[in-house]
Scaffold this active site. Structure first.
Site, PDB file in Angstrom:
ATOM      1  N   ARG A  79       0.841  -1.375  -0.051  1.00  0.00           N
ATOM      2  CA  ARG A  79       0.022  -0.148  -0.004  1.00  0.00           C
ATOM      3  C   ARG A  79       0.925   1.430  -0.019  1.00  0.00           C
ATOM      4  NH1 ARG A  79      -4.901   0.265   4.125  1.00  0.00           N
ATOM      5  NH2 ARG A  79      -3.237   0.113   5.686  1.00  0.00           N
TER       6      ARG A  79
ATOM      7  N   ASP B 104      -9.604   4.733  13.848  1.00  0.00           N
ATOM      8  CA  ASP B 104      -8.255   4.203  13.325  1.00  0.00           C
ATOM      9  C   ASP B 104      -8.328   4.059  11.718  1.00  0.00           C
ATOM     10  OD1 ASP B 104     -10.032   2.010  14.374  1.00  0.00           O
ATOM     11  OD2 ASP B 104      -8.537   0.894  12.973  1.00  0.00           O
TER      12      ASP B 104
END
Length: 489
Positions: free
Chosen positions: A179, A255
């Site tokens: 990512r 989060d």
């Protein structure tokens, strides 16, 4: 030999500023070796923009993006953070992801490079630290589609299979996603330090985030408040963009809120087919907390938690700090409403917002909900020169609305054909429709990657009408049961 050698001539150019922050924010951790890594998908155009060599071939590429072979300059860490998950506060951290470092591109930009599914970390709790192929490919599809749609997002550089199974309810092929993000600093990162009462570390993290993402805030007399306001504005804009394309994130925990305003963590995400403001796709969202239309209010709730974490930086006097936070938060609803109204007006071909335009847009959505009209196909259909032959476009209620809309367009300076041309740049012809995503994932599980490649090709040009991909743009038949997505953890 574990992690032997390094890729020193592949274009990697790391400068890892995050590890210069207090060590409470991370734990050093090497990736867990995998058996037989194999590249399933590599994003060559993204790799080129990052400055990576395009001729790097397997097996080195697979070894690199599995963590078996570390790039030169990599210094893997698992980041610590906490978060409110469905409203409940939990101490968390990267339980299956490792930040290799920060790549400096040839143009001087800085991006985090993270391996997701790289094995257990000190924050794994009872997890295995691994990921399955299907969820990693889903994130690849969704994040690259969002990028092509012009929505701020993390991106996907590679997916490799591991040659090992992971166990979820059954054995599934394992995989690791690489990512790419402007950073992985989350609202939950600040909550982690606030919960630990680490005020100096909190200040250092805020200074780091300001320098990296909001340098203009450093010039403000109240830099931390300016930082918070800037994050709020970006998140209001992001929520607008999600709603305008019918995107449902599915797990908007604190989060999963990036402070740089990128969409992050594509778990149980999906896109609307039939318009339904109450749409929920996540299998674990039993009460609809993160339903499509709830996303802006949830983001305001998340930003309130962010403000609470930052209170010690706003002012030494708690009462004054809370007043400052409340004043800043109070602008979110109007900021979002203004962004959404102007965005929806533009999707309807309107050059500016006038009295009555909000009602015009809301009336169309009410009709779409009543008749279960497809969200994407309806808005795209309005932009076409020839009215689509669908039941909704023949409904008396819609025909009356269309007369109002065309009368509104006629009051603008240019011809309606110009308005429709603009609309086709804002209303996609193709999105990652849930049925097509599932078909691609099912085929990929058997190593048939043709449907995946075809879907990704269509999604790379979402605003173009491409006859070769007409089937991918078509609304599917109604699902026999409510469509559900899963986190994959």
């Amino acid at each position: 030999m574990p992690h032997s050698g390094s890729l020193s001539s592949s274009g990697w150019n790391f400068d890892n500023s995050y590890i210069r922050l207090p060590e409470i924010l991370y734990a050093r951790q090497l990736p867990t070796l995998v058996a037989t890594p194999e590249t399933i998908r590599y994003n060559a155009s993204l790799g080129t923009s990052l400055g990576l060599r395009t001729d790097l071939a397997d097996p080195d590429r697979a070894r690199c993006f599995s963590g078996n072979l570390l790039p030169s300059g990599a210094d893997p860490i698992a980041q610590a953070y906490s978060g409110h998950q469905f409203g409940h506060f939990t101490m968390l951290g990267d339980g299956r992801a490792l930040l290799l470092g920060e790549q400096i591109t040839p143009t001087g930009e800085r991006f985090d490079i993270q391996l997701k599914g790289a094995g257990r970390t000190p924050f794994s709790r009872r997890g295995d630290g691994r990921a399955a192929l299907g969820p990693m490919l889903r994130e690849y599809i969704a994040s690259e589609a969002m990028h092509a749609l012009g929505i701020p997002t993390t991106r996907s550089l590679a997916v490799v299979s591991t040659g090992e199974n992971v166990w979820r309810e059954t054995a599934l092929p394992g995989a690791i996603l690489t990512r790419v993000a402007a950073s992985h600093i989350r609202v939950g990162t600040f909550q982690y330090l606030a919960a630990a009462d680490e005020r100096e570390a909190l200040r250092l993290l805020a200074d780091h985030a300001i320098a990296r993402h909001y340098p203009e805030a450093a010039e403000d007399p109240t830099p931390y408040l300016a930082f918070f306001r800037a994050v709020l504005v970006r998140q209001a804009a992001l929520m607008t963009k999600w709603l305008l394309v019918g995107f449902v994130h599915g797990v908007m925990n604190t989060d999963n809120v990036s402070i740089c305003g990128e969409t992050i963590d594509y778990g149980p995400c999906a896109f609307l087919d039939a318009y339904d403001p109450d749409a929920v796709f996540s299998s674990i969202d039993h009460n609809g907390r993160y339903a499509y239309s709830n996303q802006p209010s949830v983001m305001q709730w998340n930003l309130t938690r962010f403000a609470e974490a930052l209170l010690p930086l706003f002012d030494d006097r708690e009462e004054r700090a809370r007043e400052m936070a409340s004043e800043a938060l109070a602008v979110f609803p109007d900021t979002f409403r203004r962004e959404w109204t102007s965005g929806m007006a533009a999707k309807l071909g309107l050059e500016s917002v006038e009295n009555g335009d909000l009602e015009l847009a809301q009336d169309l959505l009410a009709l779409m909900r009543e008749h279960r009209a497809d969200y994407t196909a309806t808005l795209r259909g309005l932009s076409e020169e020839t009215t689509p032959e669908t039941p909704f476009f023949r409904e008396p209620g819609f025909l009356a609305w269309r007369d109002r809309w065309e009368a509104r367009l006629a009051r603008q300076s240019g011809p309606i054909v110009n308005a429709r041309k603009r609309m086709r740049t804002l209303n996609p012809a193709v999105i990652p429709r849930n049925l097509r995503v599932e078909e691609a994932l099912k085929a990929a599980a058997t190593r048939n990657l043709a449907p995946l490649e075809r879907l990704l090709s269509a999604l790379s040009r979402p605003y173009e009408h491409l006859p070769a991909y007409a089937d991918l743009a078509e609304p599917p038949a109604p699902w026999p049961t409510p469509y559900k997505t899963f986190c994959g953890t």
